[in-house]
Design an enzyme around this catalytic site. Structure first.
Site, short mmCIF file in Angstrom:
data_model
loop_
_atom_site.label_atom_id
_atom_site.label_comp_id
_atom_site.label_asym_id
_atom_site.label_seq_id
_atom_site.Cartn_x
_atom_site.Cartn_y
_atom_site.Cartn_z
N TYR A 298 5.64 10.50 -9.37
CA TYR A 298 4.20 10.31 -9.33
C TYR A 298 3.63 10.52 -10.73
CZ TYR A 298 4.57 10.90 -4.24
OH TYR A 298 4.90 10.78 -2.91
N HIS A 306 -0.07 6.74 -5.09
CA HIS A 306 1.24 6.64 -4.45
C HIS A 306 2.31 6.67 -5.54
CE1 HIS A 306 -0.17 5.86 -0.39
NE2 HIS A 306 -1.05 5.01 -0.88
N LYS A 353 7.14 0.09 -4.80
CA LYS A 353 7.77 1.03 -5.71
C LYS A 353 8.87 0.32 -6.49
CE LYS A 353 6.98 4.87 -2.55
NZ LYS A 353 5.56 4.78 -2.79
#
Length: 399
Positions: A298, A306, A353
């Site tokens: 993070y 997120h 991601k």
């Protein structure tokens, strides 16, 4: 390291409040006297740094069975979470919030309103009902069009529900709280229940990597023996954390390590090398087991964005002979199949991601003296190399 989307913002209207609550990235603080003070000017003239380090000195208890360190003092729990997002609640998904959620549930029952969990469940039920109503309307429209074509008449199509105008029907609407509930209690009774009946039984769990970083890297955590409640020395902590991943499991801390288990490929050392690498670069590091990876990175913390990156730790032996003689079966030490790698990459791509392969080079026992393992100085011999892997999607990457 730059993420694909820069991380999705979280918090909404609470952004300013979160900036105040989570203003400090680490538990230790630095305090400087006012610039206008005479002592500061004198120290500046003499070249003396008068910055003070404010160390919270938190305490935790080593629990070998769960491979974690338990922090039970609410003050320490608050400090470690708000200053760096360390640990997680044993009864919560992330932030230790079990007690607050139970209080809100009691107030909701007494005050006739929905908790955040109930609101989320109600919205999910409404979305599900909307999809069913839309599918039913589409099926009816198709049947009507087909019948009109056969009969040679103009079709009268039903209205197709729209997400902007659809409202749940009385039958599908979730029951409002309090329909079958007893009369609401006043605020004094609720407060009395909170104080007398609701005990906070949740504790924070630190991973062994987080605990050692706080203990050795920042010197703001004291780890206690679970049986004697005595503080452990750095040498005892160093050995017991390695022994927690020992060949023969133990439910009690062990402060001596056998020569067979004192190796550079001890799972604790391999994983801590990666954890320390990213923490030292300013990332907030959390567990990534939810997304089939070892770590999540993070930029500021879970309440702000997120996670941008999912990290997969891949051990690489400098000397292949060490792998053959190793008593440890390290995850991802053997080459993974393309099917498994593609699966992990797709899971992380679906949640926006970027997958990072972190190759940890394990030093050769024939080149590095064995006595270096007796202290954290051995971590200087590990190296971390990163490879960013992205899923190729032809429809989105034509440019």
């Amino acid at each position: 390291m730059v993420g694909r989307q820069g991380g999705h913002n979280k918090g909404g209207g609470r952004k300013n409040e979160n900036n105040k609550i989570y203003a400090h990235p680490l538990p230790i603080l630095f305090s400087e006297p006012p610039q206008t003070s005479l002592s500061h000017k004198l120290n500046a003239f003499l070249g003396i740094n008068d910055t003070k380090v404010l160390n919270p000195h938190c305490h935790g208890v080593l629990d070998v069975a769960t491979r974690s360190v338990w922090v039970t003092d609410p003050k320490d729990v608050r400090i470690l979470w708000t200053r760096g997002f360390f640990g997680k609640g044993d009864l919560s998904r992330s932030e230790p919030s079990w007690h607050a959620r139970q209080v809100n549930a009691m107030k909701a029952a007494a005050g006739n309103y929905l908790t955040s969990e109930e609101i989320r469940e109600k919205r999910r039920n409404e979305r599900k009902q909307f999809k069913l109503d839309r599918a039913r309307a589409l099926a009816e429209a198709a049947a009507e069009a087909e019948a009109a074509f056969v009969e040679g008449r103009e079709a009268v199509l039903p209205e197709i529900p729209s997400g902007a105008t659809w409202k749940p029907s009385a039958q599908s609407a979730a029951p409002e709280p309090g329909d079958d509930a007893p009369p609401s209690a006043d605020a004094d009774e609720v407060e009395l229940l909170e104080e007398e009946l609701l005990e906070d039984v949740e504790h924070m769990q630190l991973t062994l990597q987080e605990a050692f970083f706080l203990c050795w890297g920042l010197d703001c955590l004291t780890i206690l023996d679970p049986h004697t409640s005595q503080s452990l020395s750095l040498q005892q902590i160093w050995v017991s954390l390695q022994q927690a991943f020992g060949i023969i499991p133990s439910l009690k801390p062990v402060y001596t390590i056998s020569p067979e288990e004192e190796r550079f490929d001890n799972p604790f050392l391999v994983n801590y090398a990666v954890y320390h690498h990213y923490r030292s670069l300013g990332w907030v590091v959390k567990s990534g087991i939810k997304f089939c990876v070892d770590l999540l990175l993070y930029k500021r913390g879970p309440v702000f964005h997120h996670a941008e990156f999912g990290v997969l730790v891949i051990p690489v032996y400098e000397d292949p002979a060490d792998k053959l003689s190793s008593p440890y079966a390290l995850a991802n030490a053997d080459p993974m199949s393309w099917t498994w790698l593609s699966t992990i990459n797709r899971v992380n791509s679906q949640v926006q991601k970027t997958l990072v392969l972190a190759y940890v080079t394990i030093p050769s026992s024939s080149h590095v003296p064995h006595h270096t393992l007796s202290s954290p100085a051995c971590l200087n011999h590990y190296s971390v190399r990163e490879v960013v892997l992205r899923r190729f999607i032809p429809a989105r990457m034509r440019d």
